[in-house]
Design a protein around this motif. Structure first.
Motif, short mmCIF file in Angstrom:
data_model
loop_
_atom_site.label_atom_id
_atom_site.label_comp_id
_atom_site.label_asym_id
_atom_site.label_seq_id
_atom_site.Cartn_x
_atom_site.Cartn_y
_atom_site.Cartn_z
N ASN A 87 19.39 -45.45 -12.97
CA ASN A 87 19.29 -46.91 -13.05
C ASN A 87 18.84 -47.52 -11.72
O ASN A 87 18.29 -48.62 -11.70
CB ASN A 87 20.64 -47.50 -13.47
CG ASN A 87 21.01 -47.13 -14.90
OD1 ASN A 87 20.14 -46.81 -15.72
ND2 ASN A 87 22.30 -47.17 -15.20
N GLU A 88 19.09 -46.79 -10.64
CA GLU A 88 18.66 -47.24 -9.32
C GLU A 88 17.23 -46.81 -9.00
O GLU A 88 16.70 -47.12 -7.93
CB GLU A 88 19.60 -46.69 -8.25
CG GLU A 88 21.03 -47.23 -8.35
CD GLU A 88 22.01 -46.46 -7.49
OE1 GLU A 88 21.56 -45.61 -6.68
OE2 GLU A 88 23.24 -46.68 -7.61
N GLY A 89 16.60 -46.08 -9.93
CA GLY A 89 15.22 -45.67 -9.75
C GLY A 89 15.01 -44.32 -9.13
O GLY A 89 13.87 -43.92 -8.86
N VAL A 90 16.09 -43.58 -8.88
CA VAL A 90 15.95 -42.26 -8.28
C VAL A 90 15.34 -41.27 -9.27
O VAL A 90 14.49 -40.44 -8.92
CB VAL A 90 17.31 -41.73 -7.78
CG1 VAL A 90 17.17 -40.33 -7.19
CG2 VAL A 90 17.90 -42.69 -6.75
N TYR A 91 15.77 -41.34 -10.53
CA TYR A 91 15.23 -40.50 -11.60
C TYR A 91 14.79 -41.39 -12.75
O TYR A 91 15.21 -42.55 -12.86
CB TYR A 91 16.29 -39.50 -12.08
CG TYR A 91 16.89 -38.67 -10.98
CD1 TYR A 91 16.15 -37.70 -10.33
CD2 TYR A 91 18.21 -38.89 -10.57
CE1 TYR A 91 16.70 -36.96 -9.29
CE2 TYR A 91 18.76 -38.15 -9.54
CZ TYR A 91 18.00 -37.20 -8.90
OH TYR A 91 18.53 -36.47 -7.88
N SER A 92 13.96 -40.83 -13.62
CA SER A 92 13.55 -41.56 -14.81
C SER A 92 13.19 -40.58 -15.91
O SER A 92 12.87 -39.41 -15.65
CB SER A 92 12.37 -42.48 -14.52
OG SER A 92 11.22 -41.74 -14.14
N LEU A 93 13.23 -41.06 -17.13
CA LEU A 93 12.88 -40.25 -18.30
C LEU A 93 11.45 -40.63 -18.69
O LEU A 93 11.23 -41.67 -19.32
CB LEU A 93 13.85 -40.56 -19.44
CG LEU A 93 14.11 -39.48 -20.47
CD1 LEU A 93 14.78 -38.28 -19.84
CD2 LEU A 93 14.99 -40.03 -21.60
N PRO A 94 10.47 -39.82 -18.31
CA PRO A 94 9.08 -40.19 -18.60
C PRO A 94 8.85 -40.32 -20.11
O PRO A 94 9.25 -39.46 -20.89
CB PRO A 94 8.27 -39.02 -18.03
CG PRO A 94 9.18 -38.35 -17.07
CD PRO A 94 10.56 -38.53 -17.61
N GLN A 95 8.20 -41.39 -20.50
CA GLN A 95 7.87 -41.59 -21.90
C GLN A 95 6.54 -40.90 -22.21
O GLN A 95 5.66 -40.80 -21.35
CB GLN A 95 7.80 -43.07 -22.22
CG GLN A 95 9.11 -43.81 -21.97
CD GLN A 95 10.29 -43.18 -22.71
OE1 GLN A 95 10.32 -43.15 -23.94
NE2 GLN A 95 11.28 -42.69 -21.96
N VAL A 96 6.40 -40.40 -23.41
CA VAL A 96 5.21 -39.65 -23.80
C VAL A 96 4.68 -40.20 -25.11
O VAL A 96 5.40 -40.86 -25.87
CB VAL A 96 5.53 -38.15 -23.95
CG1 VAL A 96 5.99 -37.56 -22.62
CG2 VAL A 96 6.59 -37.91 -25.02
N SER A 97 3.42 -39.91 -25.38
CA SER A 97 2.80 -40.39 -26.62
C SER A 97 2.43 -39.27 -27.57
O SER A 97 2.04 -39.53 -28.71
CB SER A 97 1.55 -41.22 -26.30
OG SER A 97 0.61 -40.44 -25.56
N ASN A 98 2.54 -38.00 -27.12
CA ASN A 98 2.21 -36.87 -27.98
C ASN A 98 2.90 -35.62 -27.47
O ASN A 98 3.49 -35.61 -26.38
CB ASN A 98 0.70 -36.66 -28.06
CG ASN A 98 0.07 -36.53 -26.68
OD1 ASN A 98 0.43 -35.64 -25.89
ND2 ASN A 98 -0.87 -37.42 -26.35
N TYR A 99 2.79 -34.55 -28.24
CA TYR A 99 3.53 -33.34 -27.88
C TYR A 99 2.96 -32.66 -26.65
O TYR A 99 3.70 -31.99 -25.90
CB TYR A 99 3.56 -32.36 -29.06
CG TYR A 99 2.30 -31.56 -29.30
CD1 TYR A 99 2.09 -30.35 -28.64
CD2 TYR A 99 1.32 -31.99 -30.19
CE1 TYR A 99 0.94 -29.60 -28.86
CE2 TYR A 99 0.18 -31.25 -30.42
CZ TYR A 99 -0.01 -30.06 -29.75
OH TYR A 99 -1.14 -29.32 -29.96
N GLU A 100 1.66 -32.82 -26.39
CA GLU A 100 1.09 -32.21 -25.19
C GLU A 100 1.71 -32.82 -23.93
O GLU A 100 2.02 -32.10 -22.97
CB GLU A 100 -0.43 -32.39 -25.14
CG GLU A 100 -1.18 -31.58 -26.18
CD GLU A 100 -1.53 -32.40 -27.40
OE1 GLU A 100 -0.85 -33.44 -27.62
OE2 GLU A 100 -2.47 -32.02 -28.12
N GLU A 101 1.90 -34.13 -23.93
CA GLU A 101 2.50 -34.79 -22.78
C GLU A 101 3.96 -34.37 -22.62
O GLU A 101 4.45 -34.19 -21.51
CB GLU A 101 2.39 -36.31 -22.93
CG GLU A 101 0.96 -36.82 -22.83
CD GLU A 101 0.88 -38.33 -23.04
OE1 GLU A 101 1.95 -38.96 -23.23
OE2 GLU A 101 -0.23 -38.87 -23.02
#
Length: 594
Positions: free
Chosen positions: A255-269
């Motif tokens: 929440n402080e920006g140290v880590y994040s959950l990258p969002q993806v649009s397909n299975y390759e990503e």
């Protein structure tokens, strides 16, 4: 100073200058003395760097922890069968061809011995500036982390272990016994707290990959999750709340920006997330060198299908099972089930006992023409190589062919076990290959560059799920839903909105999101559910695909068990090796023997 090997704990009571590294083997032409090490911050840092040596990734030697679960069938064993066949004992403790699994006790206690030595001697090192003082403090924090990490590895596998926090000389009397599990967990947490208070939240440049504050908090959080679980003692509200607070500390860093959950649009990503050391979700990882001859990932040879069709003669060792692939849901978030079963007649090749020639005979099978791979959630496509899946580097990218001949005149697919024009001996026996951790951008034709796919020990997605489990155990089901949905919606599945049967939904999401990452072995054990995974109906079986003369594919479940597994209650823990029991008679061999 020559290296002294006398068994893991006896190494700990050995001369304090001994080390399992050439770094301290004195050669007047190219090495330095022990005294010199602690006279220079640079030399002390080199000693610390060597202490990372016992951080062993699951993708290094071909024996991942998922080999011991219902996730994989390990085609060649590599000693994993010692565990899966139920042959573990104090005399038979080698459960994998790697240092960390072949001689686990010795391996991690050696790492602990070295970190103890560092922590004892680092204050002998003089510094001349505030910058050096800060560097020295961070080095101490890394050492506390490494000791906690190594003890966590032992705790997770043995439960009760001796706690050793100093080095000994040869005349010291060894009196330690195996500490109780809560004491072990608390001591790990104490080291994590010490490390977290010192370490920065991130490193850059050449220091990228060193232990950070988040890494220390991650070891603490997972340790407390285990401590609260049934295998490690009696669960209580206090333990689950303590575990919940520890998971939340990781989430707070996100929440402080140290880590994040990258969002993806397909299975390759999504698949690429597990090949990218810079993935902002990663909290602690082991990275590998691309230089030939250095440490490198074995994801490629262990997972790749055989044959030049995909650009690599893989060994096809890590084979996902029929049931685990069926666990992936449909893209609409509903459970998957193979449908449209019917009886079909195929022709299968056999050898005529009189003439020795191959002849085709009719055989009736229960199968479906409906592809089980259409309309599934994207993590299936990211994690599994199935018949028709695209794989290969550059121009070698082609559909994987796992189908077998179902009619005279039809040639089996090149990656099938009955393909006879190539190296079919190492083809899949389950109907699947593992795609997760394989980098499609790695040029396997370039022999000067090695695969450097990292091994991720801790990532943010795990701690969202850990926190959800703690909340469920605390009776806060509705509060748990958003944290389950963090990974679920990232995978483009609809969010869960109903908290009914939430434990079942949670376990489904956890099994899929963390699949093949080594977590399931520890989850099934800490939940005391290994018997279920080893039950006869859950032993590894295969998907079989037959191709007919008109090109039709028939999908059938081959119920022949590939490995008859056996689990005994003692196997919830790894055994203390016989050599250690002989050398340290005050240690007990429970639960295998008194």
């Amino acid at each position: 100073m020559k290296t002294i090997y006398k068994g893991a704990l006896c190494t700990l009571v050995g001369m304090s200058m001994a080390a399992c590294s050439d770094f301290l083997d004195v050669d007047p032409h190219n090495q330095i003395s022990d005294a010199a090490v602690w006279s220079s911050l640079d030399y002390a840092e080199a000693f610390l760097n060597n202490c990372y040596r016992w951080v062993e990734g699951d993708n290094e030697q071909g024996v991942p922890f998922c080999s011991y679960t219902d996730e994989l069938y390990h085609r060649t064993g590599y000693a994993t069968e010692v565990y899966t066949l139920g042959n573990v004992s104090c005399d038979n403790y080698n459960v994998g061809y790697s240092e960390g699994k072949g001689n686990t006790w010795y391996f991690y206690y050696t790492g602990i011995k070295n970190t103890n030595q560092f922590l004892e001697r680092i204050n002998d090192v003089s510094v001349t500036s505030e910058e050096e003082e800060s560097q020295k403090e961070e080095m101490i924090g890394q050492a506390y982390f490494l000791r906690a990490f190594y003890y966590h590895q032992l705790y997770s596998l043995y439960g009760r272990i001796p706690l050793v926090y100093q080095t000994f000389d040869m005349d010291s009397e060894w009196t330690q016994t195996r500490a109780e599990m809560d004491e072990v967990a608390d001591s790990i947490v104490a080291d994590c707290d010490r490390a977290a208070a010192i370490l920065p939240v991130s490193y850059t440049g050449e220091d990228f990959g060193r232990a950070t504050r988040g890494a220390a908090l991650a070891v603490k959080a997972r340790t407390l999750l285990y401590k609260a679980s049934p295998l490690f003692g009696t669960p209580s509200t206090e333990k689950w709340q303590e575990a919940a607070d520890a998971q939340k500390a990781i989430i707070d860093l996100a929440n402080e920006g140290v880590y994040s959950l990258p969002q993806v649009s397909n299975y390759e990503e999504y698949a690429e997330l597990f090949c990218n050391p810079q993935n902002p979700e990663i909290i602690f990882e082991k990275m590998y060198s691309t230089v030939s001859g250095g440490a490198y990932s074995q994801s490629y040879p262990m997972s790749s299908p055989p044959g030049a069709y995909n650009g690599y003669n893989g060994w096809g060792v890590w084979l996902p099972t029929y049931d685990i692939v069926n666990l992936y849901q449909k893209s609409d978030g509903t459970d998957f089930e193979i449908t449209d079963w019917d009886n079909y007649t195929i022709q299968v090749p056999t050898v005529d006992s009189n003439t020795g020639e191959i002849v085709y005979v009719d055989q009736t099978i229960k199968a479906t023409k409906t592809s089980p791979y259409e309309g599934r959630e994207m993590r299936l496509y990211a994690n599994i190589l199935y018949d028709g899946a695209l794989w290969g580097y550059g121009e070698d990218n082609h559909p994987v062919e796992i189908f077998e001949s179902g009619a005279e005149g039809v040639e089996s697919g090149e990656q099938s076990p009955t393909y006879t024009s190539g190296e079919y001996w190492n083809a899949t026996q389950t109907g699947y290959y593992l795609r997760k951790f394989m980098n499609p951008n790695y040029n396997q034709w370039d022999e000067t560059v090695m695969d450097n796919t990292p091994w991720i020990f801790f990532r943010l997605g795990e701690f969202y799920l850990n926190y959800a489990e703690c909340l469920i155990e605390l009776g806060r089901d509705n509060e748990a839903l958003p944290y389950i949905n963090e990974t679920r919606t990232r995978a483009l599945l609809p969010a869960l909105t109903d908290a009914s049967n939430i434990r079942e939904k949670y376990e489904q999401e956890r099994a899929v999101e963390l699949m093949f990452e080594g977590q399931r072995f520890f989850d099934l054990r800490r939940w005391k559910r290994m018997e279920e995974a080893y039950a006869a109906e859950n032993c590894p079986t295969a998907m079989k695909i037959y191709k007919l003369a008109d090109g039709t594919l028939l999908y059938t479940h081959n119920t022949t068990v590939l490995q008859q597994r056996n689990f005994r209650e003692a196997m919830y823990w790894m055994p203390v090796p016989r050599y250690e029991l002989n050398k340290c008679p005050q240690l007990d061999g429970l639960p295998y023997e008194e």
